[in-house]
Design a protein around this motif. Sequence first.
Motif, PDB file in Angstrom:
ATOM      1  N   THR A   9      -2.308  -1.318  -3.036  1.00 29.24           N
ATOM      2  CA  THR A   9      -1.786  -0.205  -2.603  1.00 29.24           C
ATOM      3  C   THR A   9      -0.464  -0.625  -3.456  1.00 29.24           C
ATOM      4  O   THR A   9       1.021   0.266  -3.542  1.00 29.24           O
ATOM      5  CB  THR A   9      -1.508   0.188  -1.524  1.00 29.24           C
ATOM      6  OG1 THR A   9      -0.677  -0.850  -0.447  1.00 29.24           O
ATOM      7  CG2 THR A   9      -2.888   0.111  -0.971  1.00 29.24           C
ATOM      8  N   GLY A  10       0.653  -1.930  -3.973  1.00 30.17           N
ATOM      9  CA  GLY A  10       1.510  -2.275  -4.408  1.00 30.17           C
ATOM     10  C   GLY A  10       1.465  -1.767  -6.223  1.00 30.17           C
ATOM     11  O   GLY A  10       0.253  -1.050  -6.543  1.00 30.17           O
ATOM     12  N   LEU A  11       3.066  -2.603  -6.809  1.00 30.43           N
ATOM     13  CA  LEU A  11       3.356  -1.667  -7.705  1.00 30.43           C
ATOM     14  C   LEU A  11       2.356  -2.221  -8.086  1.00 30.43           C
ATOM     15  O   LEU A  11       2.499  -0.999  -9.066  1.00 30.43           O
ATOM     16  CB  LEU A  11       4.990  -2.527  -7.725  1.00 30.43           C
ATOM     17  CG  LEU A  11       5.409  -1.924  -9.348  1.00 30.43           C
ATOM     18  CD1 LEU A  11       5.527  -1.606  -9.900  1.00 30.43           C
ATOM     19  CD2 LEU A  11       6.923  -3.508  -9.083  1.00 30.43           C
ATOM     20  N   ILE A  12       2.012  -3.646  -8.045  1.00 27.87           N
ATOM     21  CA  ILE A  12       0.925  -4.574  -9.422  1.00 27.87           C
ATOM     22  C   ILE A  12      -0.598  -3.946  -9.576  1.00 27.87           C
ATOM     23  O   ILE A  12      -1.130  -3.557  -9.973  1.00 27.87           O
ATOM     24  CB  ILE A  12       1.108  -6.393  -9.539  1.00 27.87           C
ATOM     25  CG1 ILE A  12       2.567  -6.284  -9.750  1.00 27.87           C
ATOM     26  CG2 ILE A  12       0.177  -6.233 -10.628  1.00 27.87           C
ATOM     27  CD1 ILE A  12       3.012  -5.419 -11.016  1.00 27.87           C
ATOM     28  N   ASN A  37      -6.022  -5.993   6.537  1.00 29.70           N
ATOM     29  CA  ASN A  37      -5.341  -6.935   6.783  1.00 29.70           C
ATOM     30  C   ASN A  37      -5.350  -8.621   6.683  1.00 29.70           C
ATOM     31  O   ASN A  37      -5.691  -9.115   7.534  1.00 29.70           O
ATOM     32  CB  ASN A  37      -4.477  -6.958   8.429  1.00 29.70           C
ATOM     33  CG  ASN A  37      -3.527  -7.903   8.403  1.00 29.70           C
ATOM     34  OD1 ASN A  37      -2.424  -8.485   7.905  1.00 29.70           O
ATOM     35  ND2 ASN A  37      -2.114  -6.605   9.129  1.00 29.70           N
ATOM     36  N   THR A  38      -4.639  -8.943   5.899  1.00 30.51           N
ATOM     37  CA  THR A  38      -5.019 -11.028   5.539  1.00 30.51           C
ATOM     38  C   THR A  38      -4.019 -11.561   6.588  1.00 30.51           C
ATOM     39  O   THR A  38      -5.277 -13.158   6.662  1.00 30.51           O
ATOM     40  CB  THR A  38      -4.298 -11.005   3.924  1.00 30.51           C
ATOM     41  OG1 THR A  38      -3.051 -10.883   4.185  1.00 30.51           O
ATOM     42  CG2 THR A  38      -5.665 -10.320   3.147  1.00 30.51           C
ATOM     43  N   SER A  58      -0.999  -9.078  -3.277  1.00 35.25           N
ATOM     44  CA  SER A  58      -0.304  -8.704  -2.439  1.00 35.25           C
ATOM     45  C   SER A  58       1.722  -9.386  -2.446  1.00 35.25           C
ATOM     46  O   SER A  58       1.522 -10.267  -2.789  1.00 35.25           O
ATOM     47  CB  SER A  58      -0.621  -9.465  -0.574  1.00 35.25           C
ATOM     48  OG  SER A  58      -0.771 -11.008  -0.561  1.00 35.25           O
ATOM     49  N   TYR A 107      11.773 -18.729  -0.560  1.00 31.75           N
ATOM     50  CA  TYR A 107      10.437 -17.699  -1.510  1.00 31.75           C
ATOM     51  C   TYR A 107       8.985 -18.733  -2.148  1.00 31.75           C
ATOM     52  O   TYR A 107       7.722 -18.636  -2.320  1.00 31.75           O
ATOM     53  CB  TYR A 107      10.871 -15.970  -2.240  1.00 31.75           C
ATOM     54  CG  TYR A 107       9.592 -15.636  -2.889  1.00 31.75           C
ATOM     55  CD1 TYR A 107       9.196 -14.513  -1.774  1.00 31.75           C
ATOM     56  CD2 TYR A 107       8.982 -15.722  -3.957  1.00 31.75           C
ATOM     57  CE1 TYR A 107       7.967 -13.992  -2.056  1.00 31.75           C
ATOM     58  CE2 TYR A 107       8.270 -14.692  -4.159  1.00 31.75           C
ATOM     59  CZ  TYR A 107       7.582 -13.664  -3.353  1.00 31.75           C
ATOM     60  OH  TYR A 107       6.920 -12.747  -3.793  1.00 31.75           O
ATOM     61  N   LYS A 111       5.458 -19.636  -2.315  1.00 33.52           N
ATOM     62  CA  LYS A 111       4.374 -19.406  -3.434  1.00 33.52           C
ATOM     63  C   LYS A 111       4.007 -20.450  -4.180  1.00 33.52           C
ATOM     64  O   LYS A 111       2.453 -20.370  -4.285  1.00 33.52           O
ATOM     65  CB  LYS A 111       5.240 -18.843  -4.057  1.00 33.52           C
ATOM     66  CG  LYS A 111       5.255 -17.095  -4.622  1.00 33.52           C
ATOM     67  CD  LYS A 111       4.363 -16.090  -4.185  1.00 33.52           C
ATOM     68  CE  LYS A 111       3.429 -16.019  -5.247  1.00 33.52           C
ATOM     69  NZ  LYS A 111       2.785 -14.843  -5.106  1.00 33.52           N
ATOM     70  N   PHE A 133       9.697  -8.870 -13.396  1.00 36.99           N
ATOM     71  CA  PHE A 133       8.916  -7.955 -13.737  1.00 36.99           C
ATOM     72  C   PHE A 133      10.661  -6.694 -14.240  1.00 36.99           C
ATOM     73  O   PHE A 133      11.102  -7.275 -13.052  1.00 36.99           O
ATOM     74  CB  PHE A 133       8.139  -6.833 -12.631  1.00 36.99           C
ATOM     75  CG  PHE A 133       7.331  -7.598 -11.975  1.00 36.99           C
ATOM     76  CD1 PHE A 133       6.558  -8.963 -12.732  1.00 36.99           C
ATOM     77  CD2 PHE A 133       6.844  -7.288 -10.862  1.00 36.99           C
ATOM     78  CE1 PHE A 133       5.042  -9.183 -12.389  1.00 36.99           C
ATOM     79  CE2 PHE A 133       5.789  -7.876  -9.890  1.00 36.99           C
ATOM     80  CZ  PHE A 133       5.420  -8.878 -10.658  1.00 36.99           C
TER      81      PHE A 133
END
Length: 271
Positions: A9-12, A37-38, A58, A107, A111, A133
């Motif tokens: 449901t996000g941008l990407i 929900n992960t 996500s 962050y 990742k 982006f």
Amino acid sequence: MKIVVIGGTGLIGSKLVNKLRDQGHDAVAAAPNTGVNTLTGEGLAEVLKGASVVVDVSNSPSWEDAAVLNFFETSTRNLLTYEAAAGVGHHVALSVVGTERMLESGYFRAKIAQENLIKASSIPHSIVRATQFYEFFQGIADFSTDGNNVRLPHVLFQPMAADDVASGMARVAVGPPVNGIVEIAGPEKFCLDEFIRQGLVAPSDPREVVADAHARYYGIEVKERTLIPEDDAKLGKIRFEDWLTQTAAQIPGARAGAALSEEKESREKAS
Ligand SMILES: NC(=O)c1ccc[n+]([C@@H]2O[C@H](COP(=O)([O-])OP(=O)(O)OC[C@H]3O[C@@H](n4cnc5c(N)ncnc54)[C@H](OP(=O)(O)O)[C@@H]3O)[C@@H](O)[C@H]2O)c1
């Protein structure tokens, strides 16, 4: 193919789901508001039933160091465990070009932790590292604003449109697992300060972009090539100038696209 898009449901994710459906795949958007929900595992067993591929696009709601690390570690562990039980044959995840060069940031430590869990798992995988982006150019400018100036380092930058990111993810998702990393990037190389200056051409934005050798990118010290991919990266098609023109109406407080169109028109008339 049934392809589950975590963060669908996000941008990407929302663009990716649409692209995969257009190609005839059974793409399922999974996120907390669709009952998946992960972090808790809620809804994972059900949504993964019959899935061939899982694409994880996500993102953590909080970027605070401990919270973001917990998000990517816990959700990736849960996903990989449920995928193994469901017999998923390909785990695809979206990461960031240059991640290992920016470990000063919590962050990017998160990742890398996500990437390492995927590499260590038994599930065939593909890690797609994308550059920044276009959609976040205002955010970069705002973060780097100092009074009336936007202070940025004069380093190489090769950003891309979210639409091209989604196309790159779709291509990898329907292909064979690479069991490694692929890089995707925008069609043009800029310098970071020049890119943001181009984005802020809107007459209503009074800020001046200043190239400053001591400035940081989101608080991270970056070198000339920290943010750009290797030469074999797959490049998107959408140029920044065209993206600005197309999305001008959607950029809050900026009429960059309109300004660029006018500038382009008068250049064309003059030539
Ligand atoms: N920003 C950049 O320039 C850049 C560059 C390269 C790569 N990336 C990577 O791109 C990825 C996607 O970014 P984005 O901007 O598209 O993210 P986004 O728009 O913030 O979307 C995040 C998605 O994750 C979902 N989500 C959050 N918590 C969840 C949970 N507990 N379980 C399941 N889903 C959950 C959200 O659902 P809700 O909306 O329901 O919370 C939403 O669908 C990130 O992993 C990021 O590292 C970003």
